[in-house]
Design a protein around this motif. Structure first.
Motif, PDB file in Angstrom:
ATOM      1  N   CYS A 134      54.921  83.878 -32.377  1.00 30.69           N
ATOM      2  CA  CYS A 134      53.701  83.186 -33.011  1.00 30.69           C
ATOM      3  C   CYS A 134      52.203  83.990 -33.164  1.00 30.69           C
ATOM      4  O   CYS A 134      51.590  84.046 -33.949  1.00 30.69           O
ATOM      5  CB  CYS A 134      53.287  81.768 -32.366  1.00 30.69           C
ATOM      6  SG  CYS A 134      54.562  80.570 -32.405  1.00 30.69           S
ATOM      7  N   HIS A 135      52.178  84.681 -32.127  1.00 28.29           N
ATOM      8  CA  HIS A 135      50.824  85.232 -31.944  1.00 28.29           C
ATOM      9  C   HIS A 135      50.662  86.717 -31.912  1.00 28.29           C
ATOM     10  O   HIS A 135      49.832  87.555 -32.106  1.00 28.29           O
ATOM     11  CB  HIS A 135      50.118  84.772 -30.715  1.00 28.29           C
ATOM     12  CG  HIS A 135      49.889  83.325 -30.688  1.00 28.29           C
ATOM     13  ND1 HIS A 135      49.430  82.529 -31.718  1.00 28.29           N
ATOM     14  CD2 HIS A 135      50.124  82.556 -29.737  1.00 28.29           C
ATOM     15  CE1 HIS A 135      49.306  81.308 -31.164  1.00 28.29           C
ATOM     16  NE2 HIS A 135      49.776  81.115 -30.121  1.00 28.29           N
ATOM     17  N   ILE A 136      51.815  87.388 -32.229  1.00 20.29           N
ATOM     18  CA  ILE A 136      51.965  88.996 -32.339  1.00 20.29           C
ATOM     19  C   ILE A 136      52.925  89.309 -33.409  1.00 20.29           C
ATOM     20  O   ILE A 136      52.314  89.794 -34.494  1.00 20.29           O
ATOM     21  CB  ILE A 136      52.730  89.561 -30.914  1.00 20.29           C
ATOM     22  CG1 ILE A 136      51.648  88.961 -29.428  1.00 20.29           C
ATOM     23  CG2 ILE A 136      52.723  91.006 -30.958  1.00 20.29           C
ATOM     24  CD1 ILE A 136      51.970  89.686 -28.453  1.00 20.29           C
ATOM     25  N   PRO A 139      51.832  87.200 -37.126  1.00 17.86           N
ATOM     26  CA  PRO A 139      50.415  87.976 -37.628  1.00 17.86           C
ATOM     27  C   PRO A 139      50.578  89.283 -37.885  1.00 17.86           C
ATOM     28  O   PRO A 139      50.068  89.553 -38.772  1.00 17.86           O
ATOM     29  CB  PRO A 139      49.660  87.540 -36.602  1.00 17.86           C
ATOM     30  CG  PRO A 139      50.160  86.550 -35.505  1.00 17.86           C
ATOM     31  CD  PRO A 139      51.506  86.598 -35.926  1.00 17.86           C
ATOM     32  N   ASN A 140      51.161  90.198 -37.038  1.00 17.67           N
ATOM     33  CA  ASN A 140      51.281  91.589 -37.298  1.00 17.67           C
ATOM     34  C   ASN A 140      52.207  91.917 -38.634  1.00 17.67           C
ATOM     35  O   ASN A 140      51.666  92.763 -39.477  1.00 17.67           O
ATOM     36  CB  ASN A 140      51.865  92.338 -36.266  1.00 17.67           C
ATOM     37  CG  ASN A 140      50.614  92.965 -35.337  1.00 17.67           C
ATOM     38  OD1 ASN A 140      50.027  93.660 -35.681  1.00 17.67           O
ATOM     39  ND2 ASN A 140      50.880  92.240 -34.074  1.00 17.67           N
ATOM     40  N   PHE A 143      49.917  90.797 -41.632  1.00 11.94           N
ATOM     41  CA  PHE A 143      48.962  91.624 -41.690  1.00 11.94           C
ATOM     42  C   PHE A 143      49.291  92.676 -42.530  1.00 11.94           C
ATOM     43  O   PHE A 143      48.498  93.114 -43.623  1.00 11.94           O
ATOM     44  CB  PHE A 143      48.384  92.120 -40.534  1.00 11.94           C
ATOM     45  CG  PHE A 143      47.124  92.930 -40.352  1.00 11.94           C
ATOM     46  CD1 PHE A 143      45.947  92.371 -40.287  1.00 11.94           C
ATOM     47  CD2 PHE A 143      47.411  94.227 -40.454  1.00 11.94           C
ATOM     48  CE1 PHE A 143      44.728  93.143 -40.410  1.00 11.94           C
ATOM     49  CE2 PHE A 143      46.131  95.090 -40.173  1.00 11.94           C
ATOM     50  CZ  PHE A 143      45.183  94.619 -40.376  1.00 11.94           C
TER      51      PHE A 143
ATOM     52  N   PRO B  11      49.007  75.907 -33.041  1.00  6.61           N
ATOM     53  CA  PRO B  11      48.433  77.290 -32.454  1.00  6.61           C
ATOM     54  C   PRO B  11      48.277  78.550 -33.355  1.00  6.61           C
ATOM     55  O   PRO B  11      47.462  79.303 -33.099  1.00  6.61           O
ATOM     56  CB  PRO B  11      49.379  77.302 -31.481  1.00  6.61           C
ATOM     57  CG  PRO B  11      50.183  76.065 -31.212  1.00  6.61           C
ATOM     58  CD  PRO B  11      50.318  75.567 -32.681  1.00  6.61           C
ATOM     59  N   ILE B  12      49.192  78.705 -34.194  1.00  6.56           N
ATOM     60  CA  ILE B  12      49.178  79.790 -35.108  1.00  6.56           C
ATOM     61  C   ILE B  12      47.977  79.764 -35.951  1.00  6.56           C
ATOM     62  O   ILE B  12      47.024  80.741 -35.917  1.00  6.56           O
ATOM     63  CB  ILE B  12      50.311  80.129 -35.985  1.00  6.56           C
ATOM     64  CG1 ILE B  12      51.548  80.446 -35.126  1.00  6.56           C
ATOM     65  CG2 ILE B  12      50.332  81.035 -37.000  1.00  6.56           C
ATOM     66  CD1 ILE B  12      52.938  80.514 -35.900  1.00  6.56           C
ATOM     67  N   ARG B  15      44.461  79.825 -33.590  1.00  4.97           N
ATOM     68  CA  ARG B  15      44.333  81.123 -33.175  1.00  4.97           C
ATOM     69  C   ARG B  15      43.793  82.151 -34.122  1.00  4.97           C
ATOM     70  O   ARG B  15      42.788  82.690 -34.108  1.00  4.97           O
ATOM     71  CB  ARG B  15      45.330  81.851 -32.433  1.00  4.97           C
ATOM     72  CG  ARG B  15      45.101  83.185 -31.920  1.00  4.97           C
ATOM     73  CD  ARG B  15      46.431  83.474 -31.416  1.00  4.97           C
ATOM     74  NE  ARG B  15      46.489  84.961 -30.985  1.00  4.97           N
ATOM     75  CZ  ARG B  15      46.360  85.401 -29.523  1.00  4.97           C
ATOM     76  NH1 ARG B  15      46.507  84.297 -28.626  1.00  4.97           N
ATOM     77  NH2 ARG B  15      46.243  86.761 -29.421  1.00  4.97           N
ATOM     78  N   PHE B 164      41.909  90.912 -35.743  1.00  5.57           N
ATOM     79  CA  PHE B 164      42.755  89.930 -36.500  1.00  5.57           C
ATOM     80  C   PHE B 164      43.642  89.281 -35.581  1.00  5.57           C
ATOM     81  O   PHE B 164      43.916  88.029 -35.724  1.00  5.57           O
ATOM     82  CB  PHE B 164      43.498  90.522 -37.683  1.00  5.57           C
ATOM     83  CG  PHE B 164      43.919  89.834 -38.465  1.00  5.57           C
ATOM     84  CD1 PHE B 164      43.616  89.054 -39.517  1.00  5.57           C
ATOM     85  CD2 PHE B 164      45.631  89.590 -38.394  1.00  5.57           C
ATOM     86  CE1 PHE B 164      44.243  88.255 -40.243  1.00  5.57           C
ATOM     87  CE2 PHE B 164      46.068  88.813 -39.129  1.00  5.57           C
ATOM     88  CZ  PHE B 164      45.565  87.988 -40.200  1.00  5.57           C
ATOM     89  N   ILE B 165      44.302  89.907 -34.715  1.00  7.21           N
ATOM     90  CA  ILE B 165      45.527  89.577 -33.954  1.00  7.21           C
ATOM     91  C   ILE B 165      44.906  88.786 -32.612  1.00  7.21           C
ATOM     92  O   ILE B 165      45.505  87.834 -32.341  1.00  7.21           O
ATOM     93  CB  ILE B 165      46.421  90.772 -33.616  1.00  7.21           C
ATOM     94  CG1 ILE B 165      46.949  91.268 -34.640  1.00  7.21           C
ATOM     95  CG2 ILE B 165      47.462  90.236 -32.642  1.00  7.21           C
ATOM     96  CD1 ILE B 165      47.797  90.670 -35.770  1.00  7.21           C
TER      97      ILE B 165
END
Lengths: 168, 168
Positions: A134-136, A139-140, A143, B11-12, B15, B164-165
């Motif tokens: 979800c958070h790495i 998004p990466n 991005f 949560p995505i 954040r 960003f992350i």
């Protein structure tokens, strides 16, 4: 298809990578029509200290294969970053998609609570598979895929958001 | 936290929206330090027929609240697109996060197979909640959030991918 760690990773990556390959096709056609050396687009960047297009595509590939491998409990495959043409970037994307499709979906069972270790320089960061995805990873991945699109749009390649999202 | 449609969406969004708010803080500080009218940044775009920064932020907000509401079986709240300052965009982001946090996580149960109807002009597109989240909501959300970042980077605001992350 029901909710699973496989469903929330591999199809997202393969779809957007496929769209990115089609976007690169349009970039190559644009370069040919306008008599631009494709290398000009591949080396374009939005700011001097940002990565150029080629590196953005390599990093989208890296985040996709890295995430899928780690979540499936495998070592991420290492691809050399040697691409210098659109065709080579297309081949890298194809190879990434092939790797992603080759992982058994069952290997992702329990990946949400699996511990994922990431090494940055001398530090090891540990996350649950769910937090990592979800958070790495997501998004990466997005991005770099979006920035690849943005670089081409900024250079006048005729693209629309539908090229990035795909038709639904 | 275990895998669920709530865990893969709210949560995505919260954040990345929080990170986007911090990015806008840096943009405002940059504008002040360089004696640039912040409106110049808010109206910046990467190509004449792309959306400007303000609209990118509004669309990131729209995709987040739209996705969370639809997956939870609610009507997406309508926010008027009237922001003209950094402070107003910050308020919109805060309002979006507040809305996202206010939805009961239980409302997302079964959302992967829930039918989501999207109207574009005169056509209604129907998707399962899972397909909608993976192939429409997340890519669109990250597309606009990343492009907001890219516009600011392109205009010289000192940001790194960590902004960003977020830190992990």
């Amino acid at each position: 298809m029901s909710l699973s760690m496989h469903a929330m990773s591999v199809p997202i990556f393969t779809r957007t990578l496929g769209n990115l390959a089609a976007i690169l096709d349009k970039a190559a056609a644009h370069a040919q029509a306008k008599k631009i050396d494709p290398a000009v687009l591949l080396n374009a960047r939005l700011y001097p200290d940002m990565f150029a297009l080629t590196r953005q595509v390599q990093l989208a590939s890296d985040h996709a294969k890295g995430a899928a491998a780690r979540l499936a409990g495998q070592e991420p495959p290492k691809f050399e970053d040697v691409e210098t043409t659109v065709e080579q970037l297309q081949a890298r994307i194809a190879r990434t998609i092939e790797f992603l499709r080759g992982i058994d979906a069952k290997a992702f069972d329990g990946a949400d609570t699996r511990e994922i270790s990431l090494k940055f320089r001398d530090t090891v960061h540990k996350h649950s598979g769910l937090v990592y995805l979800c958070h790495i990873a997501l998004p990466n991945f997005f991005f770099h895929a979006t920035t690849a699109y943005d670089i081409l749009r900024h250079n006048g390649v005729e693209l629309g958001k539908r090229d990035f999202i795909g038709s639904n």
